[in-house]
Design a protein around this motif. Structure first.
Motif, PDB file in Angstrom:
ATOM      1  N   LEU A   1     -18.595 -27.758  17.457  1.00 31.81           N
ATOM      2  CA  LEU A   1     -18.397 -28.688  18.578  1.00 31.81           C
ATOM      3  C   LEU A   1     -16.938 -28.724  19.024  1.00 31.81           C
ATOM      4  N   GLY A   2     -16.024 -28.639  18.059  1.00 30.70           N
ATOM      5  CA  GLY A   2     -14.601 -28.665  18.392  1.00 30.70           C
ATOM      6  C   GLY A   2     -14.108 -27.354  18.987  1.00 30.70           C
ATOM      7  N   ASN A   3     -14.920 -26.306  18.874  1.00 31.03           N
ATOM      8  CA  ASN A   3     -14.485 -24.987  19.338  1.00 31.03           C
ATOM      9  C   ASN A   3     -15.162 -24.506  20.622  1.00 31.03           C
ATOM     10  N   ILE A   4     -16.264 -25.128  21.009  1.00 33.86           N
ATOM     11  CA  ILE A   4     -17.024 -24.616  22.160  1.00 33.86           C
ATOM     12  C   ILE A   4     -16.165 -24.546  23.427  1.00 33.86           C
ATOM     13  N   SER A   5     -15.653 -25.711  23.860  1.00 33.20           N
ATOM     14  CA  SER A   5     -14.917 -25.722  25.133  1.00 33.20           C
ATOM     15  C   SER A   5     -13.504 -25.195  25.001  1.00 33.20           C
ATOM     16  N   THR A   6     -12.873 -25.463  23.847  1.00 31.59           N
ATOM     17  CA  THR A   6     -11.479 -25.065  23.711  1.00 31.59           C
ATOM     18  C   THR A   6     -11.338 -23.570  23.456  1.00 31.59           C
ATOM     19  N   SER A   7     -12.378 -22.924  22.922  1.00 26.59           N
ATOM     20  CA  SER A   7     -12.190 -21.531  22.544  1.00 26.59           C
ATOM     21  C   SER A   7     -13.410 -20.640  22.848  1.00 26.59           C
ATOM     22  N   LEU A   8     -14.578 -20.975  22.299  1.00 30.27           N
ATOM     23  CA  LEU A   8     -15.728 -20.057  22.400  1.00 30.27           C
ATOM     24  C   LEU A   8     -16.081 -19.693  23.841  1.00 30.27           C
ATOM     25  N   GLU A   9     -16.127 -20.687  24.726  1.00 32.21           N
ATOM     26  CA  GLU A   9     -16.565 -20.420  26.099  1.00 32.21           C
ATOM     27  C   GLU A   9     -15.593 -19.537  26.884  1.00 32.21           C
ATOM     28  N   HIS A  10     -14.442 -19.244  26.309  1.00 35.95           N
ATOM     29  CA  HIS A  10     -13.471 -18.398  27.007  1.00 35.95           C
ATOM     30  C   HIS A  10     -13.791 -16.909  26.897  1.00 35.95           C
ATOM     31  N   ASN A  11     -14.671 -16.537  25.971  1.00 33.71           N
ATOM     32  CA  ASN A  11     -14.865 -15.106  25.741  1.00 33.71           C
ATOM     33  C   ASN A  11     -16.339 -14.750  25.519  1.00 33.71           C
ATOM     34  N   VAL A  12     -17.167 -15.165  26.479  1.00 33.26           N
ATOM     35  CA  VAL A  12     -18.602 -14.874  26.399  1.00 33.26           C
ATOM     36  C   VAL A  12     -19.105 -14.463  27.777  1.00 33.26           C
ATOM     37  N   SER A  13     -20.311 -13.928  27.824  1.00 31.44           N
ATOM     38  CA  SER A  13     -20.925 -13.594  29.111  1.00 31.44           C
ATOM     39  C   SER A  13     -21.492 -14.873  29.742  1.00 31.44           C
ATOM     40  N   VAL A  14     -21.706 -14.835  31.056  1.00 27.55           N
ATOM     41  CA  VAL A  14     -22.309 -15.979  31.744  1.00 27.55           C
ATOM     42  C   VAL A  14     -23.685 -16.268  31.134  1.00 27.55           C
ATOM     43  N   GLU A  15     -24.430 -15.221  30.801  1.00 25.63           N
ATOM     44  CA  GLU A  15     -25.778 -15.407  30.253  1.00 25.63           C
ATOM     45  C   GLU A  15     -25.746 -16.129  28.914  1.00 25.63           C
ATOM     46  N   SER A  16     -24.770 -15.758  28.082  1.00 21.85           N
ATOM     47  CA  SER A  16     -24.620 -16.394  26.776  1.00 21.85           C
ATOM     48  C   SER A  16     -24.235 -17.867  26.936  1.00 21.85           C
ATOM     49  N   ALA A  17     -23.329 -18.134  27.869  1.00 23.25           N
ATOM     50  CA  ALA A  17     -22.917 -19.514  28.119  1.00 23.25           C
ATOM     51  C   ALA A  17     -24.081 -20.341  28.650  1.00 23.25           C
ATOM     52  N   ARG A  18     -24.879 -19.742  29.557  1.00 22.51           N
ATOM     53  CA  ARG A  18     -26.009 -20.452  30.153  1.00 22.51           C
ATOM     54  C   ARG A  18     -27.040 -20.804  29.080  1.00 22.51           C
ATOM     55  N   SER A  19     -27.303 -19.834  28.226  1.00 26.88           N
ATOM     56  CA  SER A  19     -28.329 -20.029  27.213  1.00 26.88           C
ATOM     57  C   SER A  19     -27.949 -21.170  26.257  1.00 26.88           C
ATOM     58  N   CYS A  20     -26.672 -21.263  25.878  1.00 26.91           N
ATOM     59  CA  CYS A  20     -26.234 -22.353  25.004  1.00 26.91           C
ATOM     60  C   CYS A  20     -26.259 -23.687  25.753  1.00 26.91           C
ATOM     61  N   LYS A  21     -25.721 -23.677  26.958  1.00 27.27           N
ATOM     62  CA  LYS A  21     -25.625 -24.936  27.708  1.00 27.27           C
ATOM     63  C   LYS A  21     -27.008 -25.501  28.032  1.00 27.27           C
ATOM     64  N   ARG A  22     -27.970 -24.618  28.233  1.00 28.55           N
ATOM     65  CA  ARG A  22     -29.330 -25.070  28.522  1.00 28.55           C
ATOM     66  C   ARG A  22     -29.874 -25.879  27.332  1.00 28.55           C
ATOM     67  N   VAL A  23     -29.654 -25.354  26.127  1.00 31.72           N
ATOM     68  CA  VAL A  23     -30.110 -26.059  24.916  1.00 31.72           C
ATOM     69  C   VAL A  23     -29.386 -27.398  24.782  1.00 31.72           C
ATOM     70  N   VAL A  24     -28.059 -27.379  24.955  1.00 30.76           N
ATOM     71  CA  VAL A  24     -27.263 -28.603  24.794  1.00 30.76           C
ATOM     72  C   VAL A  24     -27.745 -29.685  25.753  1.00 30.76           C
ATOM     73  N   LEU A  25     -27.909 -29.313  27.030  1.00 31.19           N
ATOM     74  CA  LEU A  25     -28.320 -30.318  28.024  1.00 31.19           C
ATOM     75  C   LEU A  25     -29.729 -30.828  27.751  1.00 31.19           C
ATOM     76  N   ARG A  26     -30.621 -29.938  27.283  1.00 35.56           N
ATOM     77  CA  ARG A  26     -32.000 -30.357  26.980  1.00 35.56           C
ATOM     78  C   ARG A  26     -32.000 -31.341  25.810  1.00 35.56           C
ATOM     79  N   VAL A  27     -31.214 -31.039  24.778  1.00 33.41           N
ATOM     80  CA  VAL A  27     -31.156 -31.934  23.612  1.00 33.41           C
ATOM     81  C   VAL A  27     -30.561 -33.280  24.008  1.00 33.41           C
TER      82      VAL A  27
END
Lengths: 217, 217
Positions: A111-137
């Motif tokens: 949780l502490g790394n998603i916005s500050t670091s992880l989301e800086h180096n992924v594909s749009v598809e990878s980001a979408r797939s994670c964010k979809r789960v987060v928003l649904r939960v």
């Protein structure tokens, strides 16, 4: 699995096994060393694969950890959703939301790394797939918080769940400091005393928000 | 300054100038590219120095940014302390605490990086020096929050100021996402709508905590 199959996974079930082996290795390394300390090469070595082979499954180390973050969110949402049915008051609800996070150090680290670091180096598809789960939960738990005796609307429940996870993400590295800060605290007990303990601090902040939100209507 | 003096700063005022030039370069690069994107080599180049020369003043890039964080905390504390004298109610107090952070994007960026990244690669002395400033500013503002018409005790003021800065640190990168996430939001307006805007979200959470804390006595 044959040796041939292990060298080059062609069949779908072998590919799934490979993928799981990579995620397992990344999960274990992050639980041991912290998310930020793990490299793609380290994950490949721990999974017994060549780095190029890992690249068939995940573009970057950040994509691996974003997938583990989505998995952690889903797992947390399932447990919290189940437990919220039995919540009798705001204290129960806050305990459910926070104690389940305290029991998931890897999720807090992620949780502490998603916005500050992880989301800086992924594909749009990878980001979408994670964010979809987060928003649904969050949406699912918001409805359950509103249905429980929280005194909150669904929209306030959405804010509360977002706030819990965001606060956990920044509180976790503060409460679990790296070696340099532990050395500093050992030398300076007054500074150590000012370091907020994870679960009590999180509980207090979340309770304050839960009680304060209705006053903002 | 003579060319000789520029090549090798020997006199104290030249050393101070060098140090300031390094901090200025690091500040500018971070405001342009974000703290996490700046390297020690980049700072050296922007300051017109060799990397080894920067090493005479700062051990790591993280030490440079921890010093800028301390400077930002001090500057923020000065302005908030001054403005809290005129605060007439909780709304004023929250506006003061949050609007001053929204006006300091570099401080917010630094806040999100201190525990998750910067503190991992600094000397104990560098960590102590930053933490001393942070704790002094929080304690000072806690007293001023308690003296203002906040309805909060000094200890609750301490929690409120800690909560504001922690929330700003994690909210800032969420509200100011990297290119991949901006691309995702452009493709998916529903996801974009769920992204919390910095100042309104921060204000609402801080107000809820300020109103909720007294109920926990």
């Amino acid at each position: 699995m044959t040796q041939q199959g292990f060298l080059r996974a062609r069949r779908p079930e072998h590919k799934r096994q490979r993928r799981e082996a990579i995620l397992d290795a990344a999960r274990e390394l992050a639980m041991r060393d912290g998310v930020r300390a793990v490299s793609l090469g380290g994950v490949a070595a721990a999974a017994g694969l060549a780095k190029s082979n890992v690249g068939r499954y995940f573009g970057t180390r950040e994509e691996i950890y974003l997938e583990l973050a989505a998995e952690a969110w889903q797992d947390w949402g399932d447990e919290v959703g189940e437990r919220l049915r039995d919540a009798g008051d705001v204290e129960d609800i806050v305990a459910t939301l926070t104690e389940t996070l305290a029991a998931r150090p890897l999720m807090c680290d992620l949780l502490g790394n998603i916005s500050t670091s992880l989301e800086h180096n992924v594909s749009v598809e990878s980001a979408r797939s994670c964010k979809r789960v987060v928003l649904r939960v969050i949406a699912d738990l918001a409805a359950r918080v509103a249905a429980a005796p929280s005194g909150l609307t669904e929209s306030e429940g959405f804010e509360l769940v977002g706030m819990v996870t965001m606060t956990a993400g920044l509180l976790y590295p503060v409460s679990n400091p790296p070696p340099v800060i532990r050395e500093l605290y050992a030398q300076d007990p007054a500074m150590a005393a000012a370091c907020p303990p994870f679960l009590p601090t999180l509980k207090r902040m979340v309770t304050a928000v839960a009680l304060g939100l209705p006053e903002l209507r």
